[in-house]
Write a protein that holds these residues in place. Sequence first.
Motif, PDB file in Angstrom:
ATOM      1  N   MET A  43       0.826  -1.342   0.016  1.00 30.76           N
ATOM      2  CA  MET A  43      -0.049  -0.033  -0.181  1.00 30.76           C
ATOM      3  C   MET A  43       0.828   1.098  -0.037  1.00 30.76           C
ATOM      4  SD  MET A  43      -1.327   0.952   3.691  1.00 30.76           S
ATOM      5  CE  MET A  43      -1.471   2.665   3.219  1.00 30.76           C
ATOM      6  N   ILE A  57       2.381   4.631   1.246  1.00 26.97           N
ATOM      7  CA  ILE A  57       2.832   5.258   2.497  1.00 26.97           C
ATOM      8  C   ILE A  57       3.153   6.672   2.027  1.00 26.97           C
ATOM      9  CG2 ILE A  57       3.832   5.592   4.494  1.00 26.97           C
ATOM     10  CD1 ILE A  57       2.414   3.057   4.630  1.00 26.97           C
ATOM     11  N   PRO A  58       2.478   7.616   2.613  1.00 31.72           N
ATOM     12  CA  PRO A  58       3.135   9.020   2.315  1.00 31.72           C
ATOM     13  C   PRO A  58       4.301   9.300   2.588  1.00 31.72           C
ATOM     14  CG  PRO A  58       1.343   9.040   3.759  1.00 31.72           C
ATOM     15  CD  PRO A  58       1.352   7.859   3.390  1.00 31.72           C
ATOM     16  N   ARG A 109       6.408  12.440   3.785  1.00 29.74           N
ATOM     17  CA  ARG A 109       6.332  13.855   3.785  1.00 29.74           C
ATOM     18  C   ARG A 109       7.505  14.512   3.948  1.00 29.74           C
ATOM     19  NH1 ARG A 109       3.403  15.771   9.654  1.00 29.74           N
ATOM     20  NH2 ARG A 109       3.230  18.026   9.143  1.00 29.74           N
ATOM     21  N   PHE A 110       8.719  13.995   4.385  1.00 34.35           N
ATOM     22  CA  PHE A 110       9.643  14.648   4.377  1.00 34.35           C
ATOM     23  C   PHE A 110      10.892  14.475   3.236  1.00 34.35           C
ATOM     24  CE2 PHE A 110       8.373  13.500   8.622  1.00 34.35           C
ATOM     25  CZ  PHE A 110       8.223  14.937   9.426  1.00 34.35           C
ATOM     26  N   ARG A 122      12.177   5.209   8.043  1.00 36.01           N
ATOM     27  CA  ARG A 122      11.993   6.543   8.638  1.00 36.01           C
ATOM     28  C   ARG A 122      12.751   7.604   7.787  1.00 36.01           C
ATOM     29  NH1 ARG A 122       7.540   4.630  11.845  1.00 36.01           N
ATOM     30  NH2 ARG A 122       8.362   2.869  12.992  1.00 36.01           N
ATOM     31  N   GLU A 131       6.465   9.466  10.869  1.00 35.89           N
ATOM     32  CA  GLU A 131       5.240   9.715  10.620  1.00 35.89           C
ATOM     33  C   GLU A 131       4.032   8.897  10.920  1.00 35.89           C
ATOM     34  OE1 GLU A 131       6.421  11.185   6.300  1.00 35.89           O
ATOM     35  OE2 GLU A 131       7.752  10.110   7.368  1.00 35.89           O
ATOM     36  N   ASN A 132       3.018   9.434  11.412  1.00 36.63           N
ATOM     37  CA  ASN A 132       1.958   8.559  12.143  1.00 36.63           C
ATOM     38  C   ASN A 132       0.355   9.234  11.589  1.00 36.63           C
ATOM     39  OD1 ASN A 132       4.352   8.932  14.150  1.00 36.63           O
ATOM     40  ND2 ASN A 132       3.548   6.790  14.320  1.00 36.63           N
ATOM     41  N   PRO A 133      -0.381   8.148  11.758  1.00 38.28           N
ATOM     42  CA  PRO A 133      -1.660   8.653  11.435  1.00 38.28           C
ATOM     43  C   PRO A 133      -2.276   9.584  12.354  1.00 38.28           C
ATOM     44  CG  PRO A 133      -1.746   6.076  11.558  1.00 38.28           C
ATOM     45  CD  PRO A 133      -0.348   6.863  11.805  1.00 38.28           C
ATOM     46  N   GLY A 191      -4.279   7.600   6.115  1.00 44.46           N
ATOM     47  CA  GLY A 191      -3.610   7.730   7.506  1.00 44.46           C
ATOM     48  C   GLY A 191      -4.323   8.855   8.523  1.00 44.46           C
TER      49      GLY A 191
END
Lengths: 182, 182
Positions: free
Chosen positions: A1, A3-4, A6-7, A29, A41-43, A115
């Motif tokens: 799936m 997973i965004p 972000r960084f 990570r 990064e978490n929901p 998320g």
Amino acid sequence: MWIPRRFKHCPSCGAPVEYRIPADDNRERATCTVCATVHYENPINVVGTLPVWGDQVLLCKRAIEPRYGLWTLPAGFLELGETAAEGAARETDEEAGAQIELQDLYCLMNVVKVGQVHLFYRARLLSTTFNPGPESLEVALFHEHEVPWDELAFRTVRETLQHFFDDRRTGRPFTLHCGDVV
Amino acid sequence: MWIPRRFKHCPSCGAPVEYRIPADDNRERATCTVCATVHYENPINVVGTLPVWGDQVLLCKRAIEPRYGLWTLPAGFLELGETAAEGAARETDEEAGAQIELQDLYCLMNVVKVGQVHLFYRARLLSTTFNPGPESLEVALFHEHEVPWDELAFRTVRETLQHFFDDRRTGRPFTLHCGDVV
């Protein structure tokens, strides 16, 4: 799936990050290539209410994207510094200007693909005077047969409303519903 | 109250951020001084289980900081790509190596000062063979009078255990408990 990620840069020092599995971990990570800080990064939580007046429920017509012009329960992202219940009440004030008495947590729904964990509380409306905020075009009350089922903004809103009318019809006590939206 | 400021640099472009209130907002957000991207910070979820075997509950002795050497229920941060229930089961496997049947959500507790919402599910242990992971020094079962109440790692663990033994004593059905830890 999916997973965004972000960084691209380190929020601490600004250097580029790489996605690596830290020594004591089992997932990739965002890890700074210079200062070695690991960024997780978490929901996150979306919190809202299901405001009820007699047989009617309150919905807000969205004045913002996504889903501009569609109907939703008042809800938004939980903020630092507040409890889930406080956040749900705040969103109800901001989006609907509705006076409520907050009741129990009614639905917890995972929206894994984005998320998010959505938490909806039942709420008793104390008046029918509303004051739509800048995020709402309109706020209105709906009997079950009046709900714009084909113009709802989010799946979790639809499911929360369905649980409510089902529970109400069968006379079951309102207990927590948990579910996943895929 | 104290709100953590996680960002010094923009995770998108690496330039410095400033905390400013965006035009359509009412809170200070990390805003990039170069690319203008706004970065949000929100509470995250800790998910875990209360594993039960007859009259006994399972606890893990922590092998990591914070609270090294103190006892906890198996729990950890919810990850992207999983539901809250899946995360709770995963943590139970990783920290205790325990075989469980996951049951209903039992406690939702806000820990506002650290920006966390803790979710504990009841779980039925399927065996008493455990396999402590690298985050646990030891895994053991405790009757109520054996619980190391003065050596518990977290307030939310204490409250979850208290609710469980109270509900069990009074014979109440196990329904959701919501609360705040300050």
